[in-house]
Design a protein around this motif. Structure first.
Motif, mmCIF file in Angstrom:
data_model
loop_
_atom_site.group_PDB
_atom_site.id
_atom_site.type_symbol
_atom_site.label_atom_id
_atom_site.label_comp_id
_atom_site.label_asym_id
_atom_site.label_seq_id
_atom_site.Cartn_x
_atom_site.Cartn_y
_atom_site.Cartn_z
ATOM 1 N N PRO A 68 17.894 -31.574 72.920
ATOM 2 C CA PRO A 68 18.880 -30.552 72.516
ATOM 3 C C PRO A 68 20.316 -30.947 72.843
ATOM 4 O O PRO A 68 21.213 -30.800 72.014
ATOM 5 N N ARG A 69 20.554 -31.468 74.032
ATOM 6 C CA ARG A 69 21.916 -31.880 74.405
ATOM 7 C C ARG A 69 22.396 -33.057 73.574
ATOM 8 O O ARG A 69 23.526 -33.090 73.103
ATOM 9 N N CYS A 70 21.520 -34.044 73.398
ATOM 10 C CA CYS A 70 21.866 -35.233 72.626
ATOM 11 C C CYS A 70 22.181 -34.868 71.178
ATOM 12 O O CYS A 70 23.204 -35.279 70.633
ATOM 13 N N LEU A 71 21.320 -34.083 70.561
ATOM 14 C CA LEU A 71 21.537 -33.713 69.160
ATOM 15 C C LEU A 71 22.737 -32.800 68.974
ATOM 16 O O LEU A 71 23.454 -32.909 67.984
ATOM 17 N N ARG A 72 22.972 -31.905 69.923
ATOM 18 C CA ARG A 72 24.131 -31.013 69.822
ATOM 19 C C ARG A 72 25.420 -31.837 69.781
ATOM 20 O O ARG A 72 26.294 -31.612 68.942
ATOM 21 N N LYS A 73 25.524 -32.817 70.658
ATOM 22 C CA LYS A 73 26.719 -33.662 70.692
ATOM 23 C C LYS A 73 26.830 -34.498 69.408
ATOM 24 O O LYS A 73 27.896 -34.599 68.811
ATOM 25 N N PHE A 74 25.714 -35.063 68.966
ATOM 26 C CA PHE A 74 25.699 -35.877 67.766
ATOM 27 C C PHE A 74 26.072 -35.039 66.529
ATOM 28 O O PHE A 74 26.904 -35.449 65.716
ATOM 29 N N MET A 75 25.471 -33.870 66.387
ATOM 30 C CA MET A 75 25.739 -33.010 65.239
ATOM 31 C C MET A 75 27.175 -32.496 65.254
ATOM 32 O O MET A 75 27.795 -32.357 64.201
ATOM 33 N N GLN A 76 27.712 -32.206 66.438
ATOM 34 C CA GLN A 76 29.102 -31.768 66.531
ATOM 35 C C GLN A 76 30.033 -32.856 66.013
ATOM 36 O O GLN A 76 30.972 -32.582 65.263
ATOM 37 N N GLY A 77 29.753 -34.103 66.392
ATOM 38 C CA GLY A 77 30.551 -35.225 65.905
ATOM 39 C C GLY A 77 30.469 -35.375 64.391
ATOM 40 O O GLY A 77 31.465 -35.651 63.718
ATOM 41 N N MET A 78 29.274 -35.176 63.832
ATOM 42 C CA MET A 78 29.120 -35.273 62.379
ATOM 43 C C MET A 78 29.859 -34.139 61.677
ATOM 44 O O MET A 78 30.506 -34.357 60.643
ATOM 45 N N ALA A 79 29.788 -32.923 62.210
ATOM 46 C CA ALA A 79 30.500 -31.791 61.609
ATOM 47 C C ALA A 79 32.010 -32.006 61.676
ATOM 48 O O ALA A 79 32.731 -31.709 60.718
ATOM 49 N N GLU A 80 32.505 -32.529 62.791
ATOM 50 C CA GLU A 80 33.938 -32.801 62.916
ATOM 51 C C GLU A 80 34.371 -33.882 61.926
ATOM 52 O O GLU A 80 35.445 -33.804 61.339
ATOM 53 N N GLY A 81 33.517 -34.887 61.721
ATOM 54 C CA GLY A 81 33.809 -35.921 60.734
ATOM 55 C C GLY A 81 33.858 -35.354 59.326
ATOM 56 O O GLY A 81 34.732 -35.707 58.523
ATOM 57 N N LEU A 82 32.939 -34.465 59.005
ATOM 58 C CA LEU A 82 32.939 -33.801 57.701
ATOM 59 C C LEU A 82 34.212 -32.975 57.523
ATOM 60 O O LEU A 82 34.839 -33.002 56.464
ATOM 61 N N ALA A 83 34.620 -32.279 58.565
ATOM 62 C CA ALA A 83 35.844 -31.466 58.493
ATOM 63 C C ALA A 83 37.071 -32.355 58.270
ATOM 64 O O ALA A 83 37.933 -32.032 57.445
ATOM 65 N N ARG A 84 37.156 -33.484 58.986
ATOM 66 C CA ARG A 84 38.281 -34.411 58.779
ATOM 67 C C ARG A 84 38.290 -34.944 57.356
ATOM 68 O O ARG A 84 39.337 -35.037 56.720
ATOM 69 N N TYR A 85 37.123 -35.296 56.851
ATOM 70 C CA TYR A 85 37.008 -35.800 55.481
ATOM 71 C C TYR A 85 37.522 -34.756 54.492
ATOM 72 O O TYR A 85 38.283 -35.071 53.583
ATOM 73 N N ALA A 86 37.118 -33.516 54.678
ATOM 74 C CA ALA A 86 37.527 -32.441 53.773
ATOM 75 C C ALA A 86 39.028 -32.171 53.856
ATOM 76 O O ALA A 86 39.666 -31.880 52.848
ATOM 77 N N GLU A 87 39.612 -32.260 55.057
ATOM 78 C CA GLU A 87 41.049 -32.013 55.217
ATOM 79 C C GLU A 87 41.889 -33.070 54.511
ATOM 80 O O GLU A 87 42.983 -32.776 54.028
#
Length: 99
Positions: A68-87
């Motif tokens: 859970p901790r590992c995936l939460r950090k990994f998924m947060q990074g992917m979501a932030e990358g998606l947000a940067r891409y969209a911006e």
């Protein structure tokens, strides 16, 4: 140019252009029955897009405390990358539209 789509080694299961991407990972030995959804919706104040990215999986007891901790950090990074891409790209431009 980077493209937004399923993470590597994932199999798409549902797609609604510009709104939803669902996928499953049948290739990861540490996660059983992993499936996830990425849902995009306009922010209430029209300031951008809300990204709701979530998944479910099973794992061994040994990894149950760690994943859970590992995936939460990994998924947060992917979501932030998606947000940067969209911006960085106008959504209306066909050549930048997520696929």
């Amino acid at each position: 140019m980077a493209r937004v789509g399923c993470p590597r080694r994932a199999r798409p299961t549902e797609k609604v252009e510009g709104r939803l991407l669902a996928y499953e990972d049948a290739f990861n030995a540490t996660l059983r029955d992993y499936h996830a959804r990425i849902e995009l919706s306009p922010a209430a104040d029209d300031s951008g897009t809300v990204i709701h990215w979530y998944g479910e999986y099973g794992t061994s007891r040994l990894l149950g405390w760690f994943m859970p901790r590992c995936l939460r950090k990994f998924m947060q990074g992917m979501a932030e990358g998606l947000a940067r891409y969209a911006e960085e790209r106008p959504f209306g431009a066909d050549e930048h539209r997520p696929t």
